[in-house]
Design an enzyme around this catalytic site. Structure first.
Site, PDB file in Angstrom:
ATOM      1  N   GLY A  69       0.763  -1.368   0.073  1.00  0.00           N
ATOM      2  CA  GLY A  69       0.102  -0.235  -0.059  1.00  0.00           C
ATOM      3  C   GLY A  69       0.858   1.354  -0.029  1.00  0.00           C
ATOM      4  CG  ASN A 149      -4.400   4.266   9.596  1.00  0.00           C
ATOM      5  OD1 ASN A 149      -4.523   5.235   9.046  1.00  0.00           O
ATOM      6  ND2 ASN A 149      -3.208   4.023  10.446  1.00  0.00           N
ATOM      7  CD  GLN A 179      -6.909  -0.279   7.836  1.00  0.00           C
ATOM      8  OE1 GLN A 179      -7.566  -1.176   7.926  1.00  0.00           O
ATOM      9  NE2 GLN A 179      -5.538  -0.421   8.053  1.00  0.00           N
ATOM     10  CB  SER A 199      -2.379  -3.002   1.365  1.00  0.00           C
ATOM     11  OG  SER A 199      -1.404  -3.885   1.541  1.00  0.00           O
ATOM     12  CB  ALA A 200      -2.672  -8.414  -0.449  1.00  0.00           C
ATOM     13  CG  HIS A 201      -0.693  -6.740   5.093  1.00  0.00           C
ATOM     14  ND1 HIS A 201      -0.609  -6.300   6.359  1.00  0.00           N
ATOM     15  CD2 HIS A 201      -0.463  -5.446   4.254  1.00  0.00           C
ATOM     16  CE1 HIS A 201      -0.260  -4.944   6.360  1.00  0.00           C
ATOM     17  NE2 HIS A 201       0.041  -4.585   5.153  1.00  0.00           N
ATOM     18  CB  THR A 238      10.074 -10.643 -12.465  1.00  0.00           C
ATOM     19  OG1 THR A 238      11.384 -10.499 -13.310  1.00  0.00           O
ATOM     20  CG2 THR A 238       9.578 -12.072 -12.763  1.00  0.00           C
ATOM     21  CB  CYS A 323       1.498   5.020  20.230  1.00  0.00           C
ATOM     22  SG  CYS A 323       1.716   5.793  21.918  1.00  0.00           S
TER      23      CYS A 323
END
Ligand code: PLP
Length: 377
Positions: A69, A149, A179, A199-201, A238, A323
């Site tokens: 991301g 987020n 998010q 973003s995938a995760h 690649t 934080c």
């Protein structure tokens, strides 16, 4: 372990890991190779691209895989400023963006751009009018995230897109939807943004893979990585085939009964609000409506101590994404809360797997923390 930090990252289901393993070990061909295994991989990458593009509601040709991301955010900002270099060097963003956007903008300032950071209201909300009123004739880019987020606030991206069309149609709009993807309505078509980052995760996919939608309004997008010509010549290198396979599999799994999963997360969040509000000195922060993120403050108890204490009991929550050394994150700071409230902000975030029992255990641990630890002065 009780995992309540799905906004940080998510567990990868077995089927996703299996899809990746098969690509790593059996279908490992380079998609640019001219023999059967390479051609097969090239075809597979288009199928996986179609899967992700369908979920984002955009043409597959306009979806480019990135390494994360953060990369998508940086690329969008650079590409927008490049396309509009004759219009001006002014950027409008918010004071509560993820640092992938915030730091990219700060870097652009060092290179001579002017950036206006729009502050949120005390509840974390930001209206489209407030964003649009910061737009000037020389505004090259507006970058506003879809879901915050740390707070779960949902920002009015489609309204901003419509407003820009009226006020300054050449200004390009980017939204960091990392998010928001598969959590709130995230159709690229409906959002009307020129760039959308995902973003995938955050949805059960692997780390290290994301995508950027680039609209046809960006006529000659600035390539991020010139080289061998992959990703339509815009982002060479690649293809990370196993990561892409994992991303597509995660999208496939997440979109199955998606409405039910989102309703479950929203119900878990409502249950968490109910349970946590029964704890003395605990207050809800912001009015975020995303189903998976809940920010609260145990007013007077330092958030890092809470996180550490719960961690020792096997419960993972977050003190806000940035934080550092007892200082509230830039997002919490932007809310201008009283010091003892800001110091106690923690984030709980949920996934389809989260149960009421997870919330009960977390609420009990927070109550114990409140009853047994000394607050700050
Ligand atoms: N934008 C937002 C809103 C995020 O929450 C995150 C990750 O926490 C990112 C961008 C960065 O995504 P990645 O970790 O894939 O670089």
């Amino acid at each position: 372990m009780i995992y309540l930090d799905h906004a940080a990252t998510t567990p990868v289901p077995r089927a996703v890991a299996d899809a990746m393993y098969a690509v790593l070990t059996e279908q490992f061909g380079n998609p640019s190779a001219q023999y059967a295994m390479g051609l097969h991989m090239k075809n597979q990458v288009s199928v996986w691209r179609e899967t992700v593009a369908r979920a984002l509601d955009c043409p597959p040709g306009q979806l480019h895989f990135t390494s994360c991301g953060t990369e998508g955010d940086n690329w969008a900002i650079q590409a927008a400023l490049w396309q509009n270099r004759h219009l001006g060097r002014h950027v409008v963003t918010t004071a509560v963006e993820h640092s992938a956007v915030g730091q990219a903008c700060a870097w652009m300032e060092k290179q001579g751009c002017e950036v206006s950071y729009v502050s949120p209201e005390a509840d974390g909300g930001i209206s489209a009018e407030k964003i649009l009123s910061a737009v000037r004739p020389d505004t090259a880019l507006v970058s506003v995230m879809l879901v915050n987020n740390e707070l779960g606030s949902v920002y009015p991206v489609s309204e901003i897109a419509r407003g820009l069309q009226e006020k300054n149609p050449k200004t390009l709009l980017h939204t960091d939807a990392v998010q928001g993807f598969l959590k709130v309505n995230c159709s690229a078509r409906a959002l009307g943004a020129d760039f959308v980052t995902v973003s995938a995760h955050k949805i059960g996919g692997p780390k290290g893979i994301g995508a950027l939608y680039i609209s046809p309004r960006v006529r000659n997008p600035r390539p991020l990585l010139p080289g061998g010509g992959q990703e339509g010549g815009l982002r060479s290198g690649t293809e990370a085939t196993a990561q892409i396979a994992g991303f597509a599999k995660a999208v496939e799994l997440r979109t199955e009964n998606l409405a039910q999963k989102l309703a479950h997360m929203a119900a878990i969040k409502a249950y968490a609000v109910e349970q946590l509000c029964a704890i003395d000195d605990l207050t809800i922060i912001g009015s975020g409506t995303a189903p998976h993120i809940l920010a609260v403050s145990l007013v007077g108890w330092p958030s890092q101590n809470i996180v550490n204490d719960l961690s020792e009991q096997g419960i993972c929550i977050s003190a806000g994404s940035a934080c550092h050394q007892g200082k509230p994150s830039h997002v919490v700071a932007a809310l201008k809360l009283p010091k003892r409230t800001a110091g106690g902000v923690i984030r709980l975030s949920f996934g389809p797997e989260t149960t009421q029992a997870d919330i009960d255990a977390c609420a009990a641990a927070l109550r114990r923390h409140h009853d047994t630890r000394l607050p700050m002065l």
